[in-house]
Design a protein around this motif. Structure first.
Motif, PDB file in Angstrom:
ATOM      1  N   GLU A 139      52.770 -26.119  66.426  1.00 27.49           N
ATOM      2  CA  GLU A 139      51.302 -26.213  66.364  1.00 27.49           C
ATOM      3  C   GLU A 139      50.704 -27.016  67.517  1.00 27.49           C
ATOM      4  OE1 GLU A 139      52.723 -29.245  63.152  1.00 27.49           O
ATOM      5  OE2 GLU A 139      53.333 -27.270  63.845  1.00 27.49           O
ATOM      6  N   HIS A 140      51.559 -27.687  68.289  1.00 29.51           N
ATOM      7  CA  HIS A 140      51.094 -28.423  69.460  1.00 29.51           C
ATOM      8  C   HIS A 140      51.554 -27.773  70.766  1.00 29.51           C
ATOM      9  CE1 HIS A 140      50.488 -32.055  66.697  1.00 29.51           C
ATOM     10  NE2 HIS A 140      49.327 -31.490  66.960  1.00 29.51           N
ATOM     11  N   GLN A 141      51.948 -26.516  70.661  1.00 29.94           N
ATOM     12  CA  GLN A 141      52.297 -25.738  71.840  1.00 29.94           C
ATOM     13  C   GLN A 141      51.321 -24.570  71.948  1.00 29.94           C
ATOM     14  OE1 GLN A 141      56.457 -24.674  72.078  1.00 29.94           O
ATOM     15  NE2 GLN A 141      57.071 -26.554  71.038  1.00 29.94           N
ATOM     16  N   PRO A 142      50.944 -24.213  73.150  1.00 32.55           N
ATOM     17  CA  PRO A 142      50.000 -23.095  73.305  1.00 32.55           C
ATOM     18  C   PRO A 142      50.600 -21.802  72.767  1.00 32.55           C
ATOM     19  CG  PRO A 142      50.302 -24.258  75.382  1.00 32.55           C
ATOM     20  CD  PRO A 142      51.325 -24.797  74.429  1.00 32.55           C
ATOM     21  N   PRO A 143      49.775 -20.987  72.130  1.00 36.06           N
ATOM     22  CA  PRO A 143      50.255 -19.659  71.730  1.00 36.06           C
ATOM     23  C   PRO A 143      50.610 -18.841  72.979  1.00 36.06           C
ATOM     24  CG  PRO A 143      48.152 -20.178  70.665  1.00 36.06           C
ATOM     25  CD  PRO A 143      48.394 -21.223  71.712  1.00 36.06           C
ATOM     26  N   PRO A 144      51.448 -17.859  72.842  1.00 37.34           N
ATOM     27  CA  PRO A 144      51.801 -17.016  73.996  1.00 37.34           C
ATOM     28  C   PRO A 144      50.554 -16.429  74.651  1.00 37.34           C
ATOM     29  CG  PRO A 144      53.182 -16.489  72.097  1.00 37.34           C
ATOM     30  CD  PRO A 144      52.120 -17.438  71.612  1.00 37.34           C
ATOM     31  N   GLY A 145      50.534 -16.488  75.981  1.00 40.63           N
ATOM     32  CA  GLY A 145      49.453 -15.881  76.747  1.00 40.63           C
ATOM     33  C   GLY A 145      48.216 -16.744  76.941  1.00 40.63           C
ATOM     34  N   VAL A 146      48.200 -17.946  76.367  1.00 42.70           N
ATOM     35  CA  VAL A 146      47.033 -18.817  76.536  1.00 42.70           C
ATOM     36  C   VAL A 146      47.251 -19.671  77.789  1.00 42.70           C
ATOM     37  CG1 VAL A 146      45.653 -20.668  75.522  1.00 42.70           C
ATOM     38  CG2 VAL A 146      46.559 -18.851  74.065  1.00 42.70           C
ATOM     39  N   ASP A 147      46.333 -19.539  78.741  1.00 35.28           N
ATOM     40  CA  ASP A 147      46.499 -20.225  80.018  1.00 35.28           C
ATOM     41  C   ASP A 147      45.929 -21.645  79.992  1.00 35.28           C
ATOM     42  OD1 ASP A 147      43.688 -20.111  80.501  1.00 35.28           O
ATOM     43  OD2 ASP A 147      43.906 -18.162  81.463  1.00 35.28           O
ATOM     44  N   ILE A 206      43.014 -23.717  77.689  1.00 32.04           N
ATOM     45  CA  ILE A 206      43.341 -24.937  76.947  1.00 32.04           C
ATOM     46  C   ILE A 206      42.406 -26.074  77.363  1.00 32.04           C
ATOM     47  CG2 ILE A 206      45.101 -26.731  76.629  1.00 32.04           C
ATOM     48  CD1 ILE A 206      47.164 -24.409  76.710  1.00 32.04           C
ATOM     49  N   GLU A 207      42.154 -26.196  78.659  1.00 30.11           N
ATOM     50  CA  GLU A 207      41.226 -27.234  79.133  1.00 30.11           C
ATOM     51  C   GLU A 207      39.821 -27.016  78.592  1.00 30.11           C
ATOM     52  OE1 GLU A 207      41.596 -27.118  83.386  1.00 30.11           O
ATOM     53  OE2 GLU A 207      43.527 -28.172  83.367  1.00 30.11           O
ATOM     54  N   ALA A 208      39.356 -25.772  78.601  1.00 28.34           N
ATOM     55  CA  ALA A 208      38.011 -25.466  78.103  1.00 28.34           C
ATOM     56  C   ALA A 208      37.893 -25.766  76.612  1.00 28.34           C
ATOM     57  CB  ALA A 208      37.664 -24.003  78.384  1.00 28.34           C
ATOM     58  N   VAL A 209      38.870 -25.335  75.846  1.00 26.62           N
ATOM     59  CA  VAL A 209      38.858 -25.612  74.406  1.00 26.62           C
ATOM     60  C   VAL A 209      38.934 -27.120  74.175  1.00 26.62           C
ATOM     61  CG1 VAL A 209      40.122 -25.300  72.234  1.00 26.62           C
ATOM     62  CG2 VAL A 209      39.800 -23.354  73.777  1.00 26.62           C
ATOM     63  N   LEU A 242      40.569 -18.602  70.450  1.00 32.28           N
ATOM     64  CA  LEU A 242      41.299 -18.757  71.714  1.00 32.28           C
ATOM     65  C   LEU A 242      42.689 -19.376  71.601  1.00 32.28           C
ATOM     66  CD1 LEU A 242      38.341 -19.892  74.000  1.00 32.28           C
ATOM     67  CD2 LEU A 242      39.303 -17.583  73.703  1.00 32.28           C
ATOM     68  N   THR A 243      42.943 -20.174  70.569  1.00 31.93           N
ATOM     69  CA  THR A 243      44.239 -20.867  70.493  1.00 31.93           C
ATOM     70  C   THR A 243      44.869 -20.774  69.098  1.00 31.93           C
ATOM     71  OG1 THR A 243      43.231 -23.022  69.969  1.00 31.93           O
ATOM     72  CG2 THR A 243      43.598 -22.516  72.313  1.00 31.93           C
ATOM     73  N   GLU A 244      44.515 -19.708  68.359  1.00 32.53           N
ATOM     74  CA  GLU A 244      45.035 -19.514  67.007  1.00 32.53           C
ATOM     75  C   GLU A 244      44.748 -20.711  66.104  1.00 32.53           C
ATOM     76  OE1 GLU A 244      49.190 -18.409  67.273  1.00 32.53           O
ATOM     77  OE2 GLU A 244      48.730 -16.643  68.478  1.00 32.53           O
ATOM     78  N   GLY A 245      43.623 -21.397  66.385  1.00 32.28           N
ATOM     79  CA  GLY A 245      43.219 -22.532  65.557  1.00 32.28           C
ATOM     80  C   GLY A 245      43.957 -23.830  65.838  1.00 32.28           C
ATOM     81  N   HIS A 286      44.140 -29.923  69.487  1.00 27.84           N
ATOM     82  CA  HIS A 286      44.587 -30.921  70.470  1.00 27.84           C
ATOM     83  C   HIS A 286      45.683 -30.413  71.409  1.00 27.84           C
ATOM     84  CE1 HIS A 286      42.761 -33.488  67.259  1.00 27.84           C
ATOM     85  NE2 HIS A 286      42.119 -33.902  68.335  1.00 27.84           N
ATOM     86  N   LEU A 287      45.581 -29.158  71.809  1.00 27.42           N
ATOM     87  CA  LEU A 287      46.584 -28.632  72.752  1.00 27.42           C
ATOM     88  C   LEU A 287      46.488 -29.321  74.102  1.00 27.42           C
ATOM     89  CD1 LEU A 287      46.575 -24.804  71.981  1.00 27.42           C
ATOM     90  CD2 LEU A 287      48.253 -26.538  71.281  1.00 27.42           C
ATOM     91  N   TYR A 288      45.292 -29.650  74.541  1.00 29.84           N
ATOM     92  CA  TYR A 288      45.133 -30.340  75.819  1.00 29.84           C
ATOM     93  C   TYR A 288      45.852 -31.688  75.779  1.00 29.84           C
ATOM     94  CZ  TYR A 288      43.067 -32.473  79.916  1.00 29.84           C
ATOM     95  OH  TYR A 288      42.892 -33.102  81.118  1.00 29.84           O
ATOM     96  N   GLU A 289      45.622 -32.432  74.700  1.00 30.58           N
ATOM     97  CA  GLU A 289      46.276 -33.736  74.555  1.00 30.58           C
ATOM     98  C   GLU A 289      47.787 -33.589  74.411  1.00 30.58           C
ATOM     99  OE1 GLU A 289      43.560 -32.786  72.992  1.00 30.58           O
ATOM    100  OE2 GLU A 289      42.113 -34.424  72.868  1.00 30.58           O
TER     101      GLU A 289
END
Length: 143
Positions: A8-16, A20-23, A114-117, A120-123
């Motif tokens: 849950e703290h890793q980007p889903p496949p294909g998310v650049d 992640i920065e924008a979200v 955008l990130t499957e919900g 804190h992916l950026y963090e």
């Protein structure tokens, strides 16, 4: 167990990274509104406490025989609206309904789309970049 972040703290496949920065910025903006809301609650509670203390002061002024002044304070200030037609609880309700609630819903919608919900992916990426892999105080997850 591998020393890597939970799924849950890793980007889903294909998310650049740019997504992640924008979200992350949308979430950071929401966090700022959460802080602002806290300040509004402080304003609400402090103003209410001041009004109650002023009511006590009016009682003491009456006890000391200063009836005219006590009555003037009671008439003009005690229980007064803080802005036209509103006490602080009404400001809180309007803020929640008009701004904070819709903002929370939008932030959730952005993450869902955008990130499957995932939160804190950026963090989480920042943690991966900054931690010392293999160091016992820099693990990806708790033991």
């Amino acid at each position: 167990m591998a020393d890597e972040p939970l799924p849950e703290h890793q980007p889903p496949p294909g998310v650049d990274t740019r997504t992640i920065e924008a979200v992350g910025l949308v979430t950071e903006a929401l966090e700022t509104t959460e802080r602002a809301r806290g300040y509004l609650y402080s304003f609400h509670q402090l103003t209410g406490s001041a009004d109650l203390k002023l009511g006590e002061a009016v009682d003491k002024l009456h006890d000391a025989g200063h009836h005219d002044l006590a009555e003037e304070i009671e008439r003009e200030i005690v229980g007064r609206n803080v802005i036209p037609g509103r006490w602080t609880f009404q400001i809180m309700e309007a803020y929640d309904d008009t701004y904070w609630g819709p903002f929370r819903e939008m932030e959730q919608r952005v993450r869902d789309k955008l990130t499957e919900g995932r939160r804190h992916l950026y963090e989480a990426q920042m943690k991966e970049d900054r931690r010392t892999h293999g160091h016992r105080h820099h693990t990806a997850v708790p033991d």
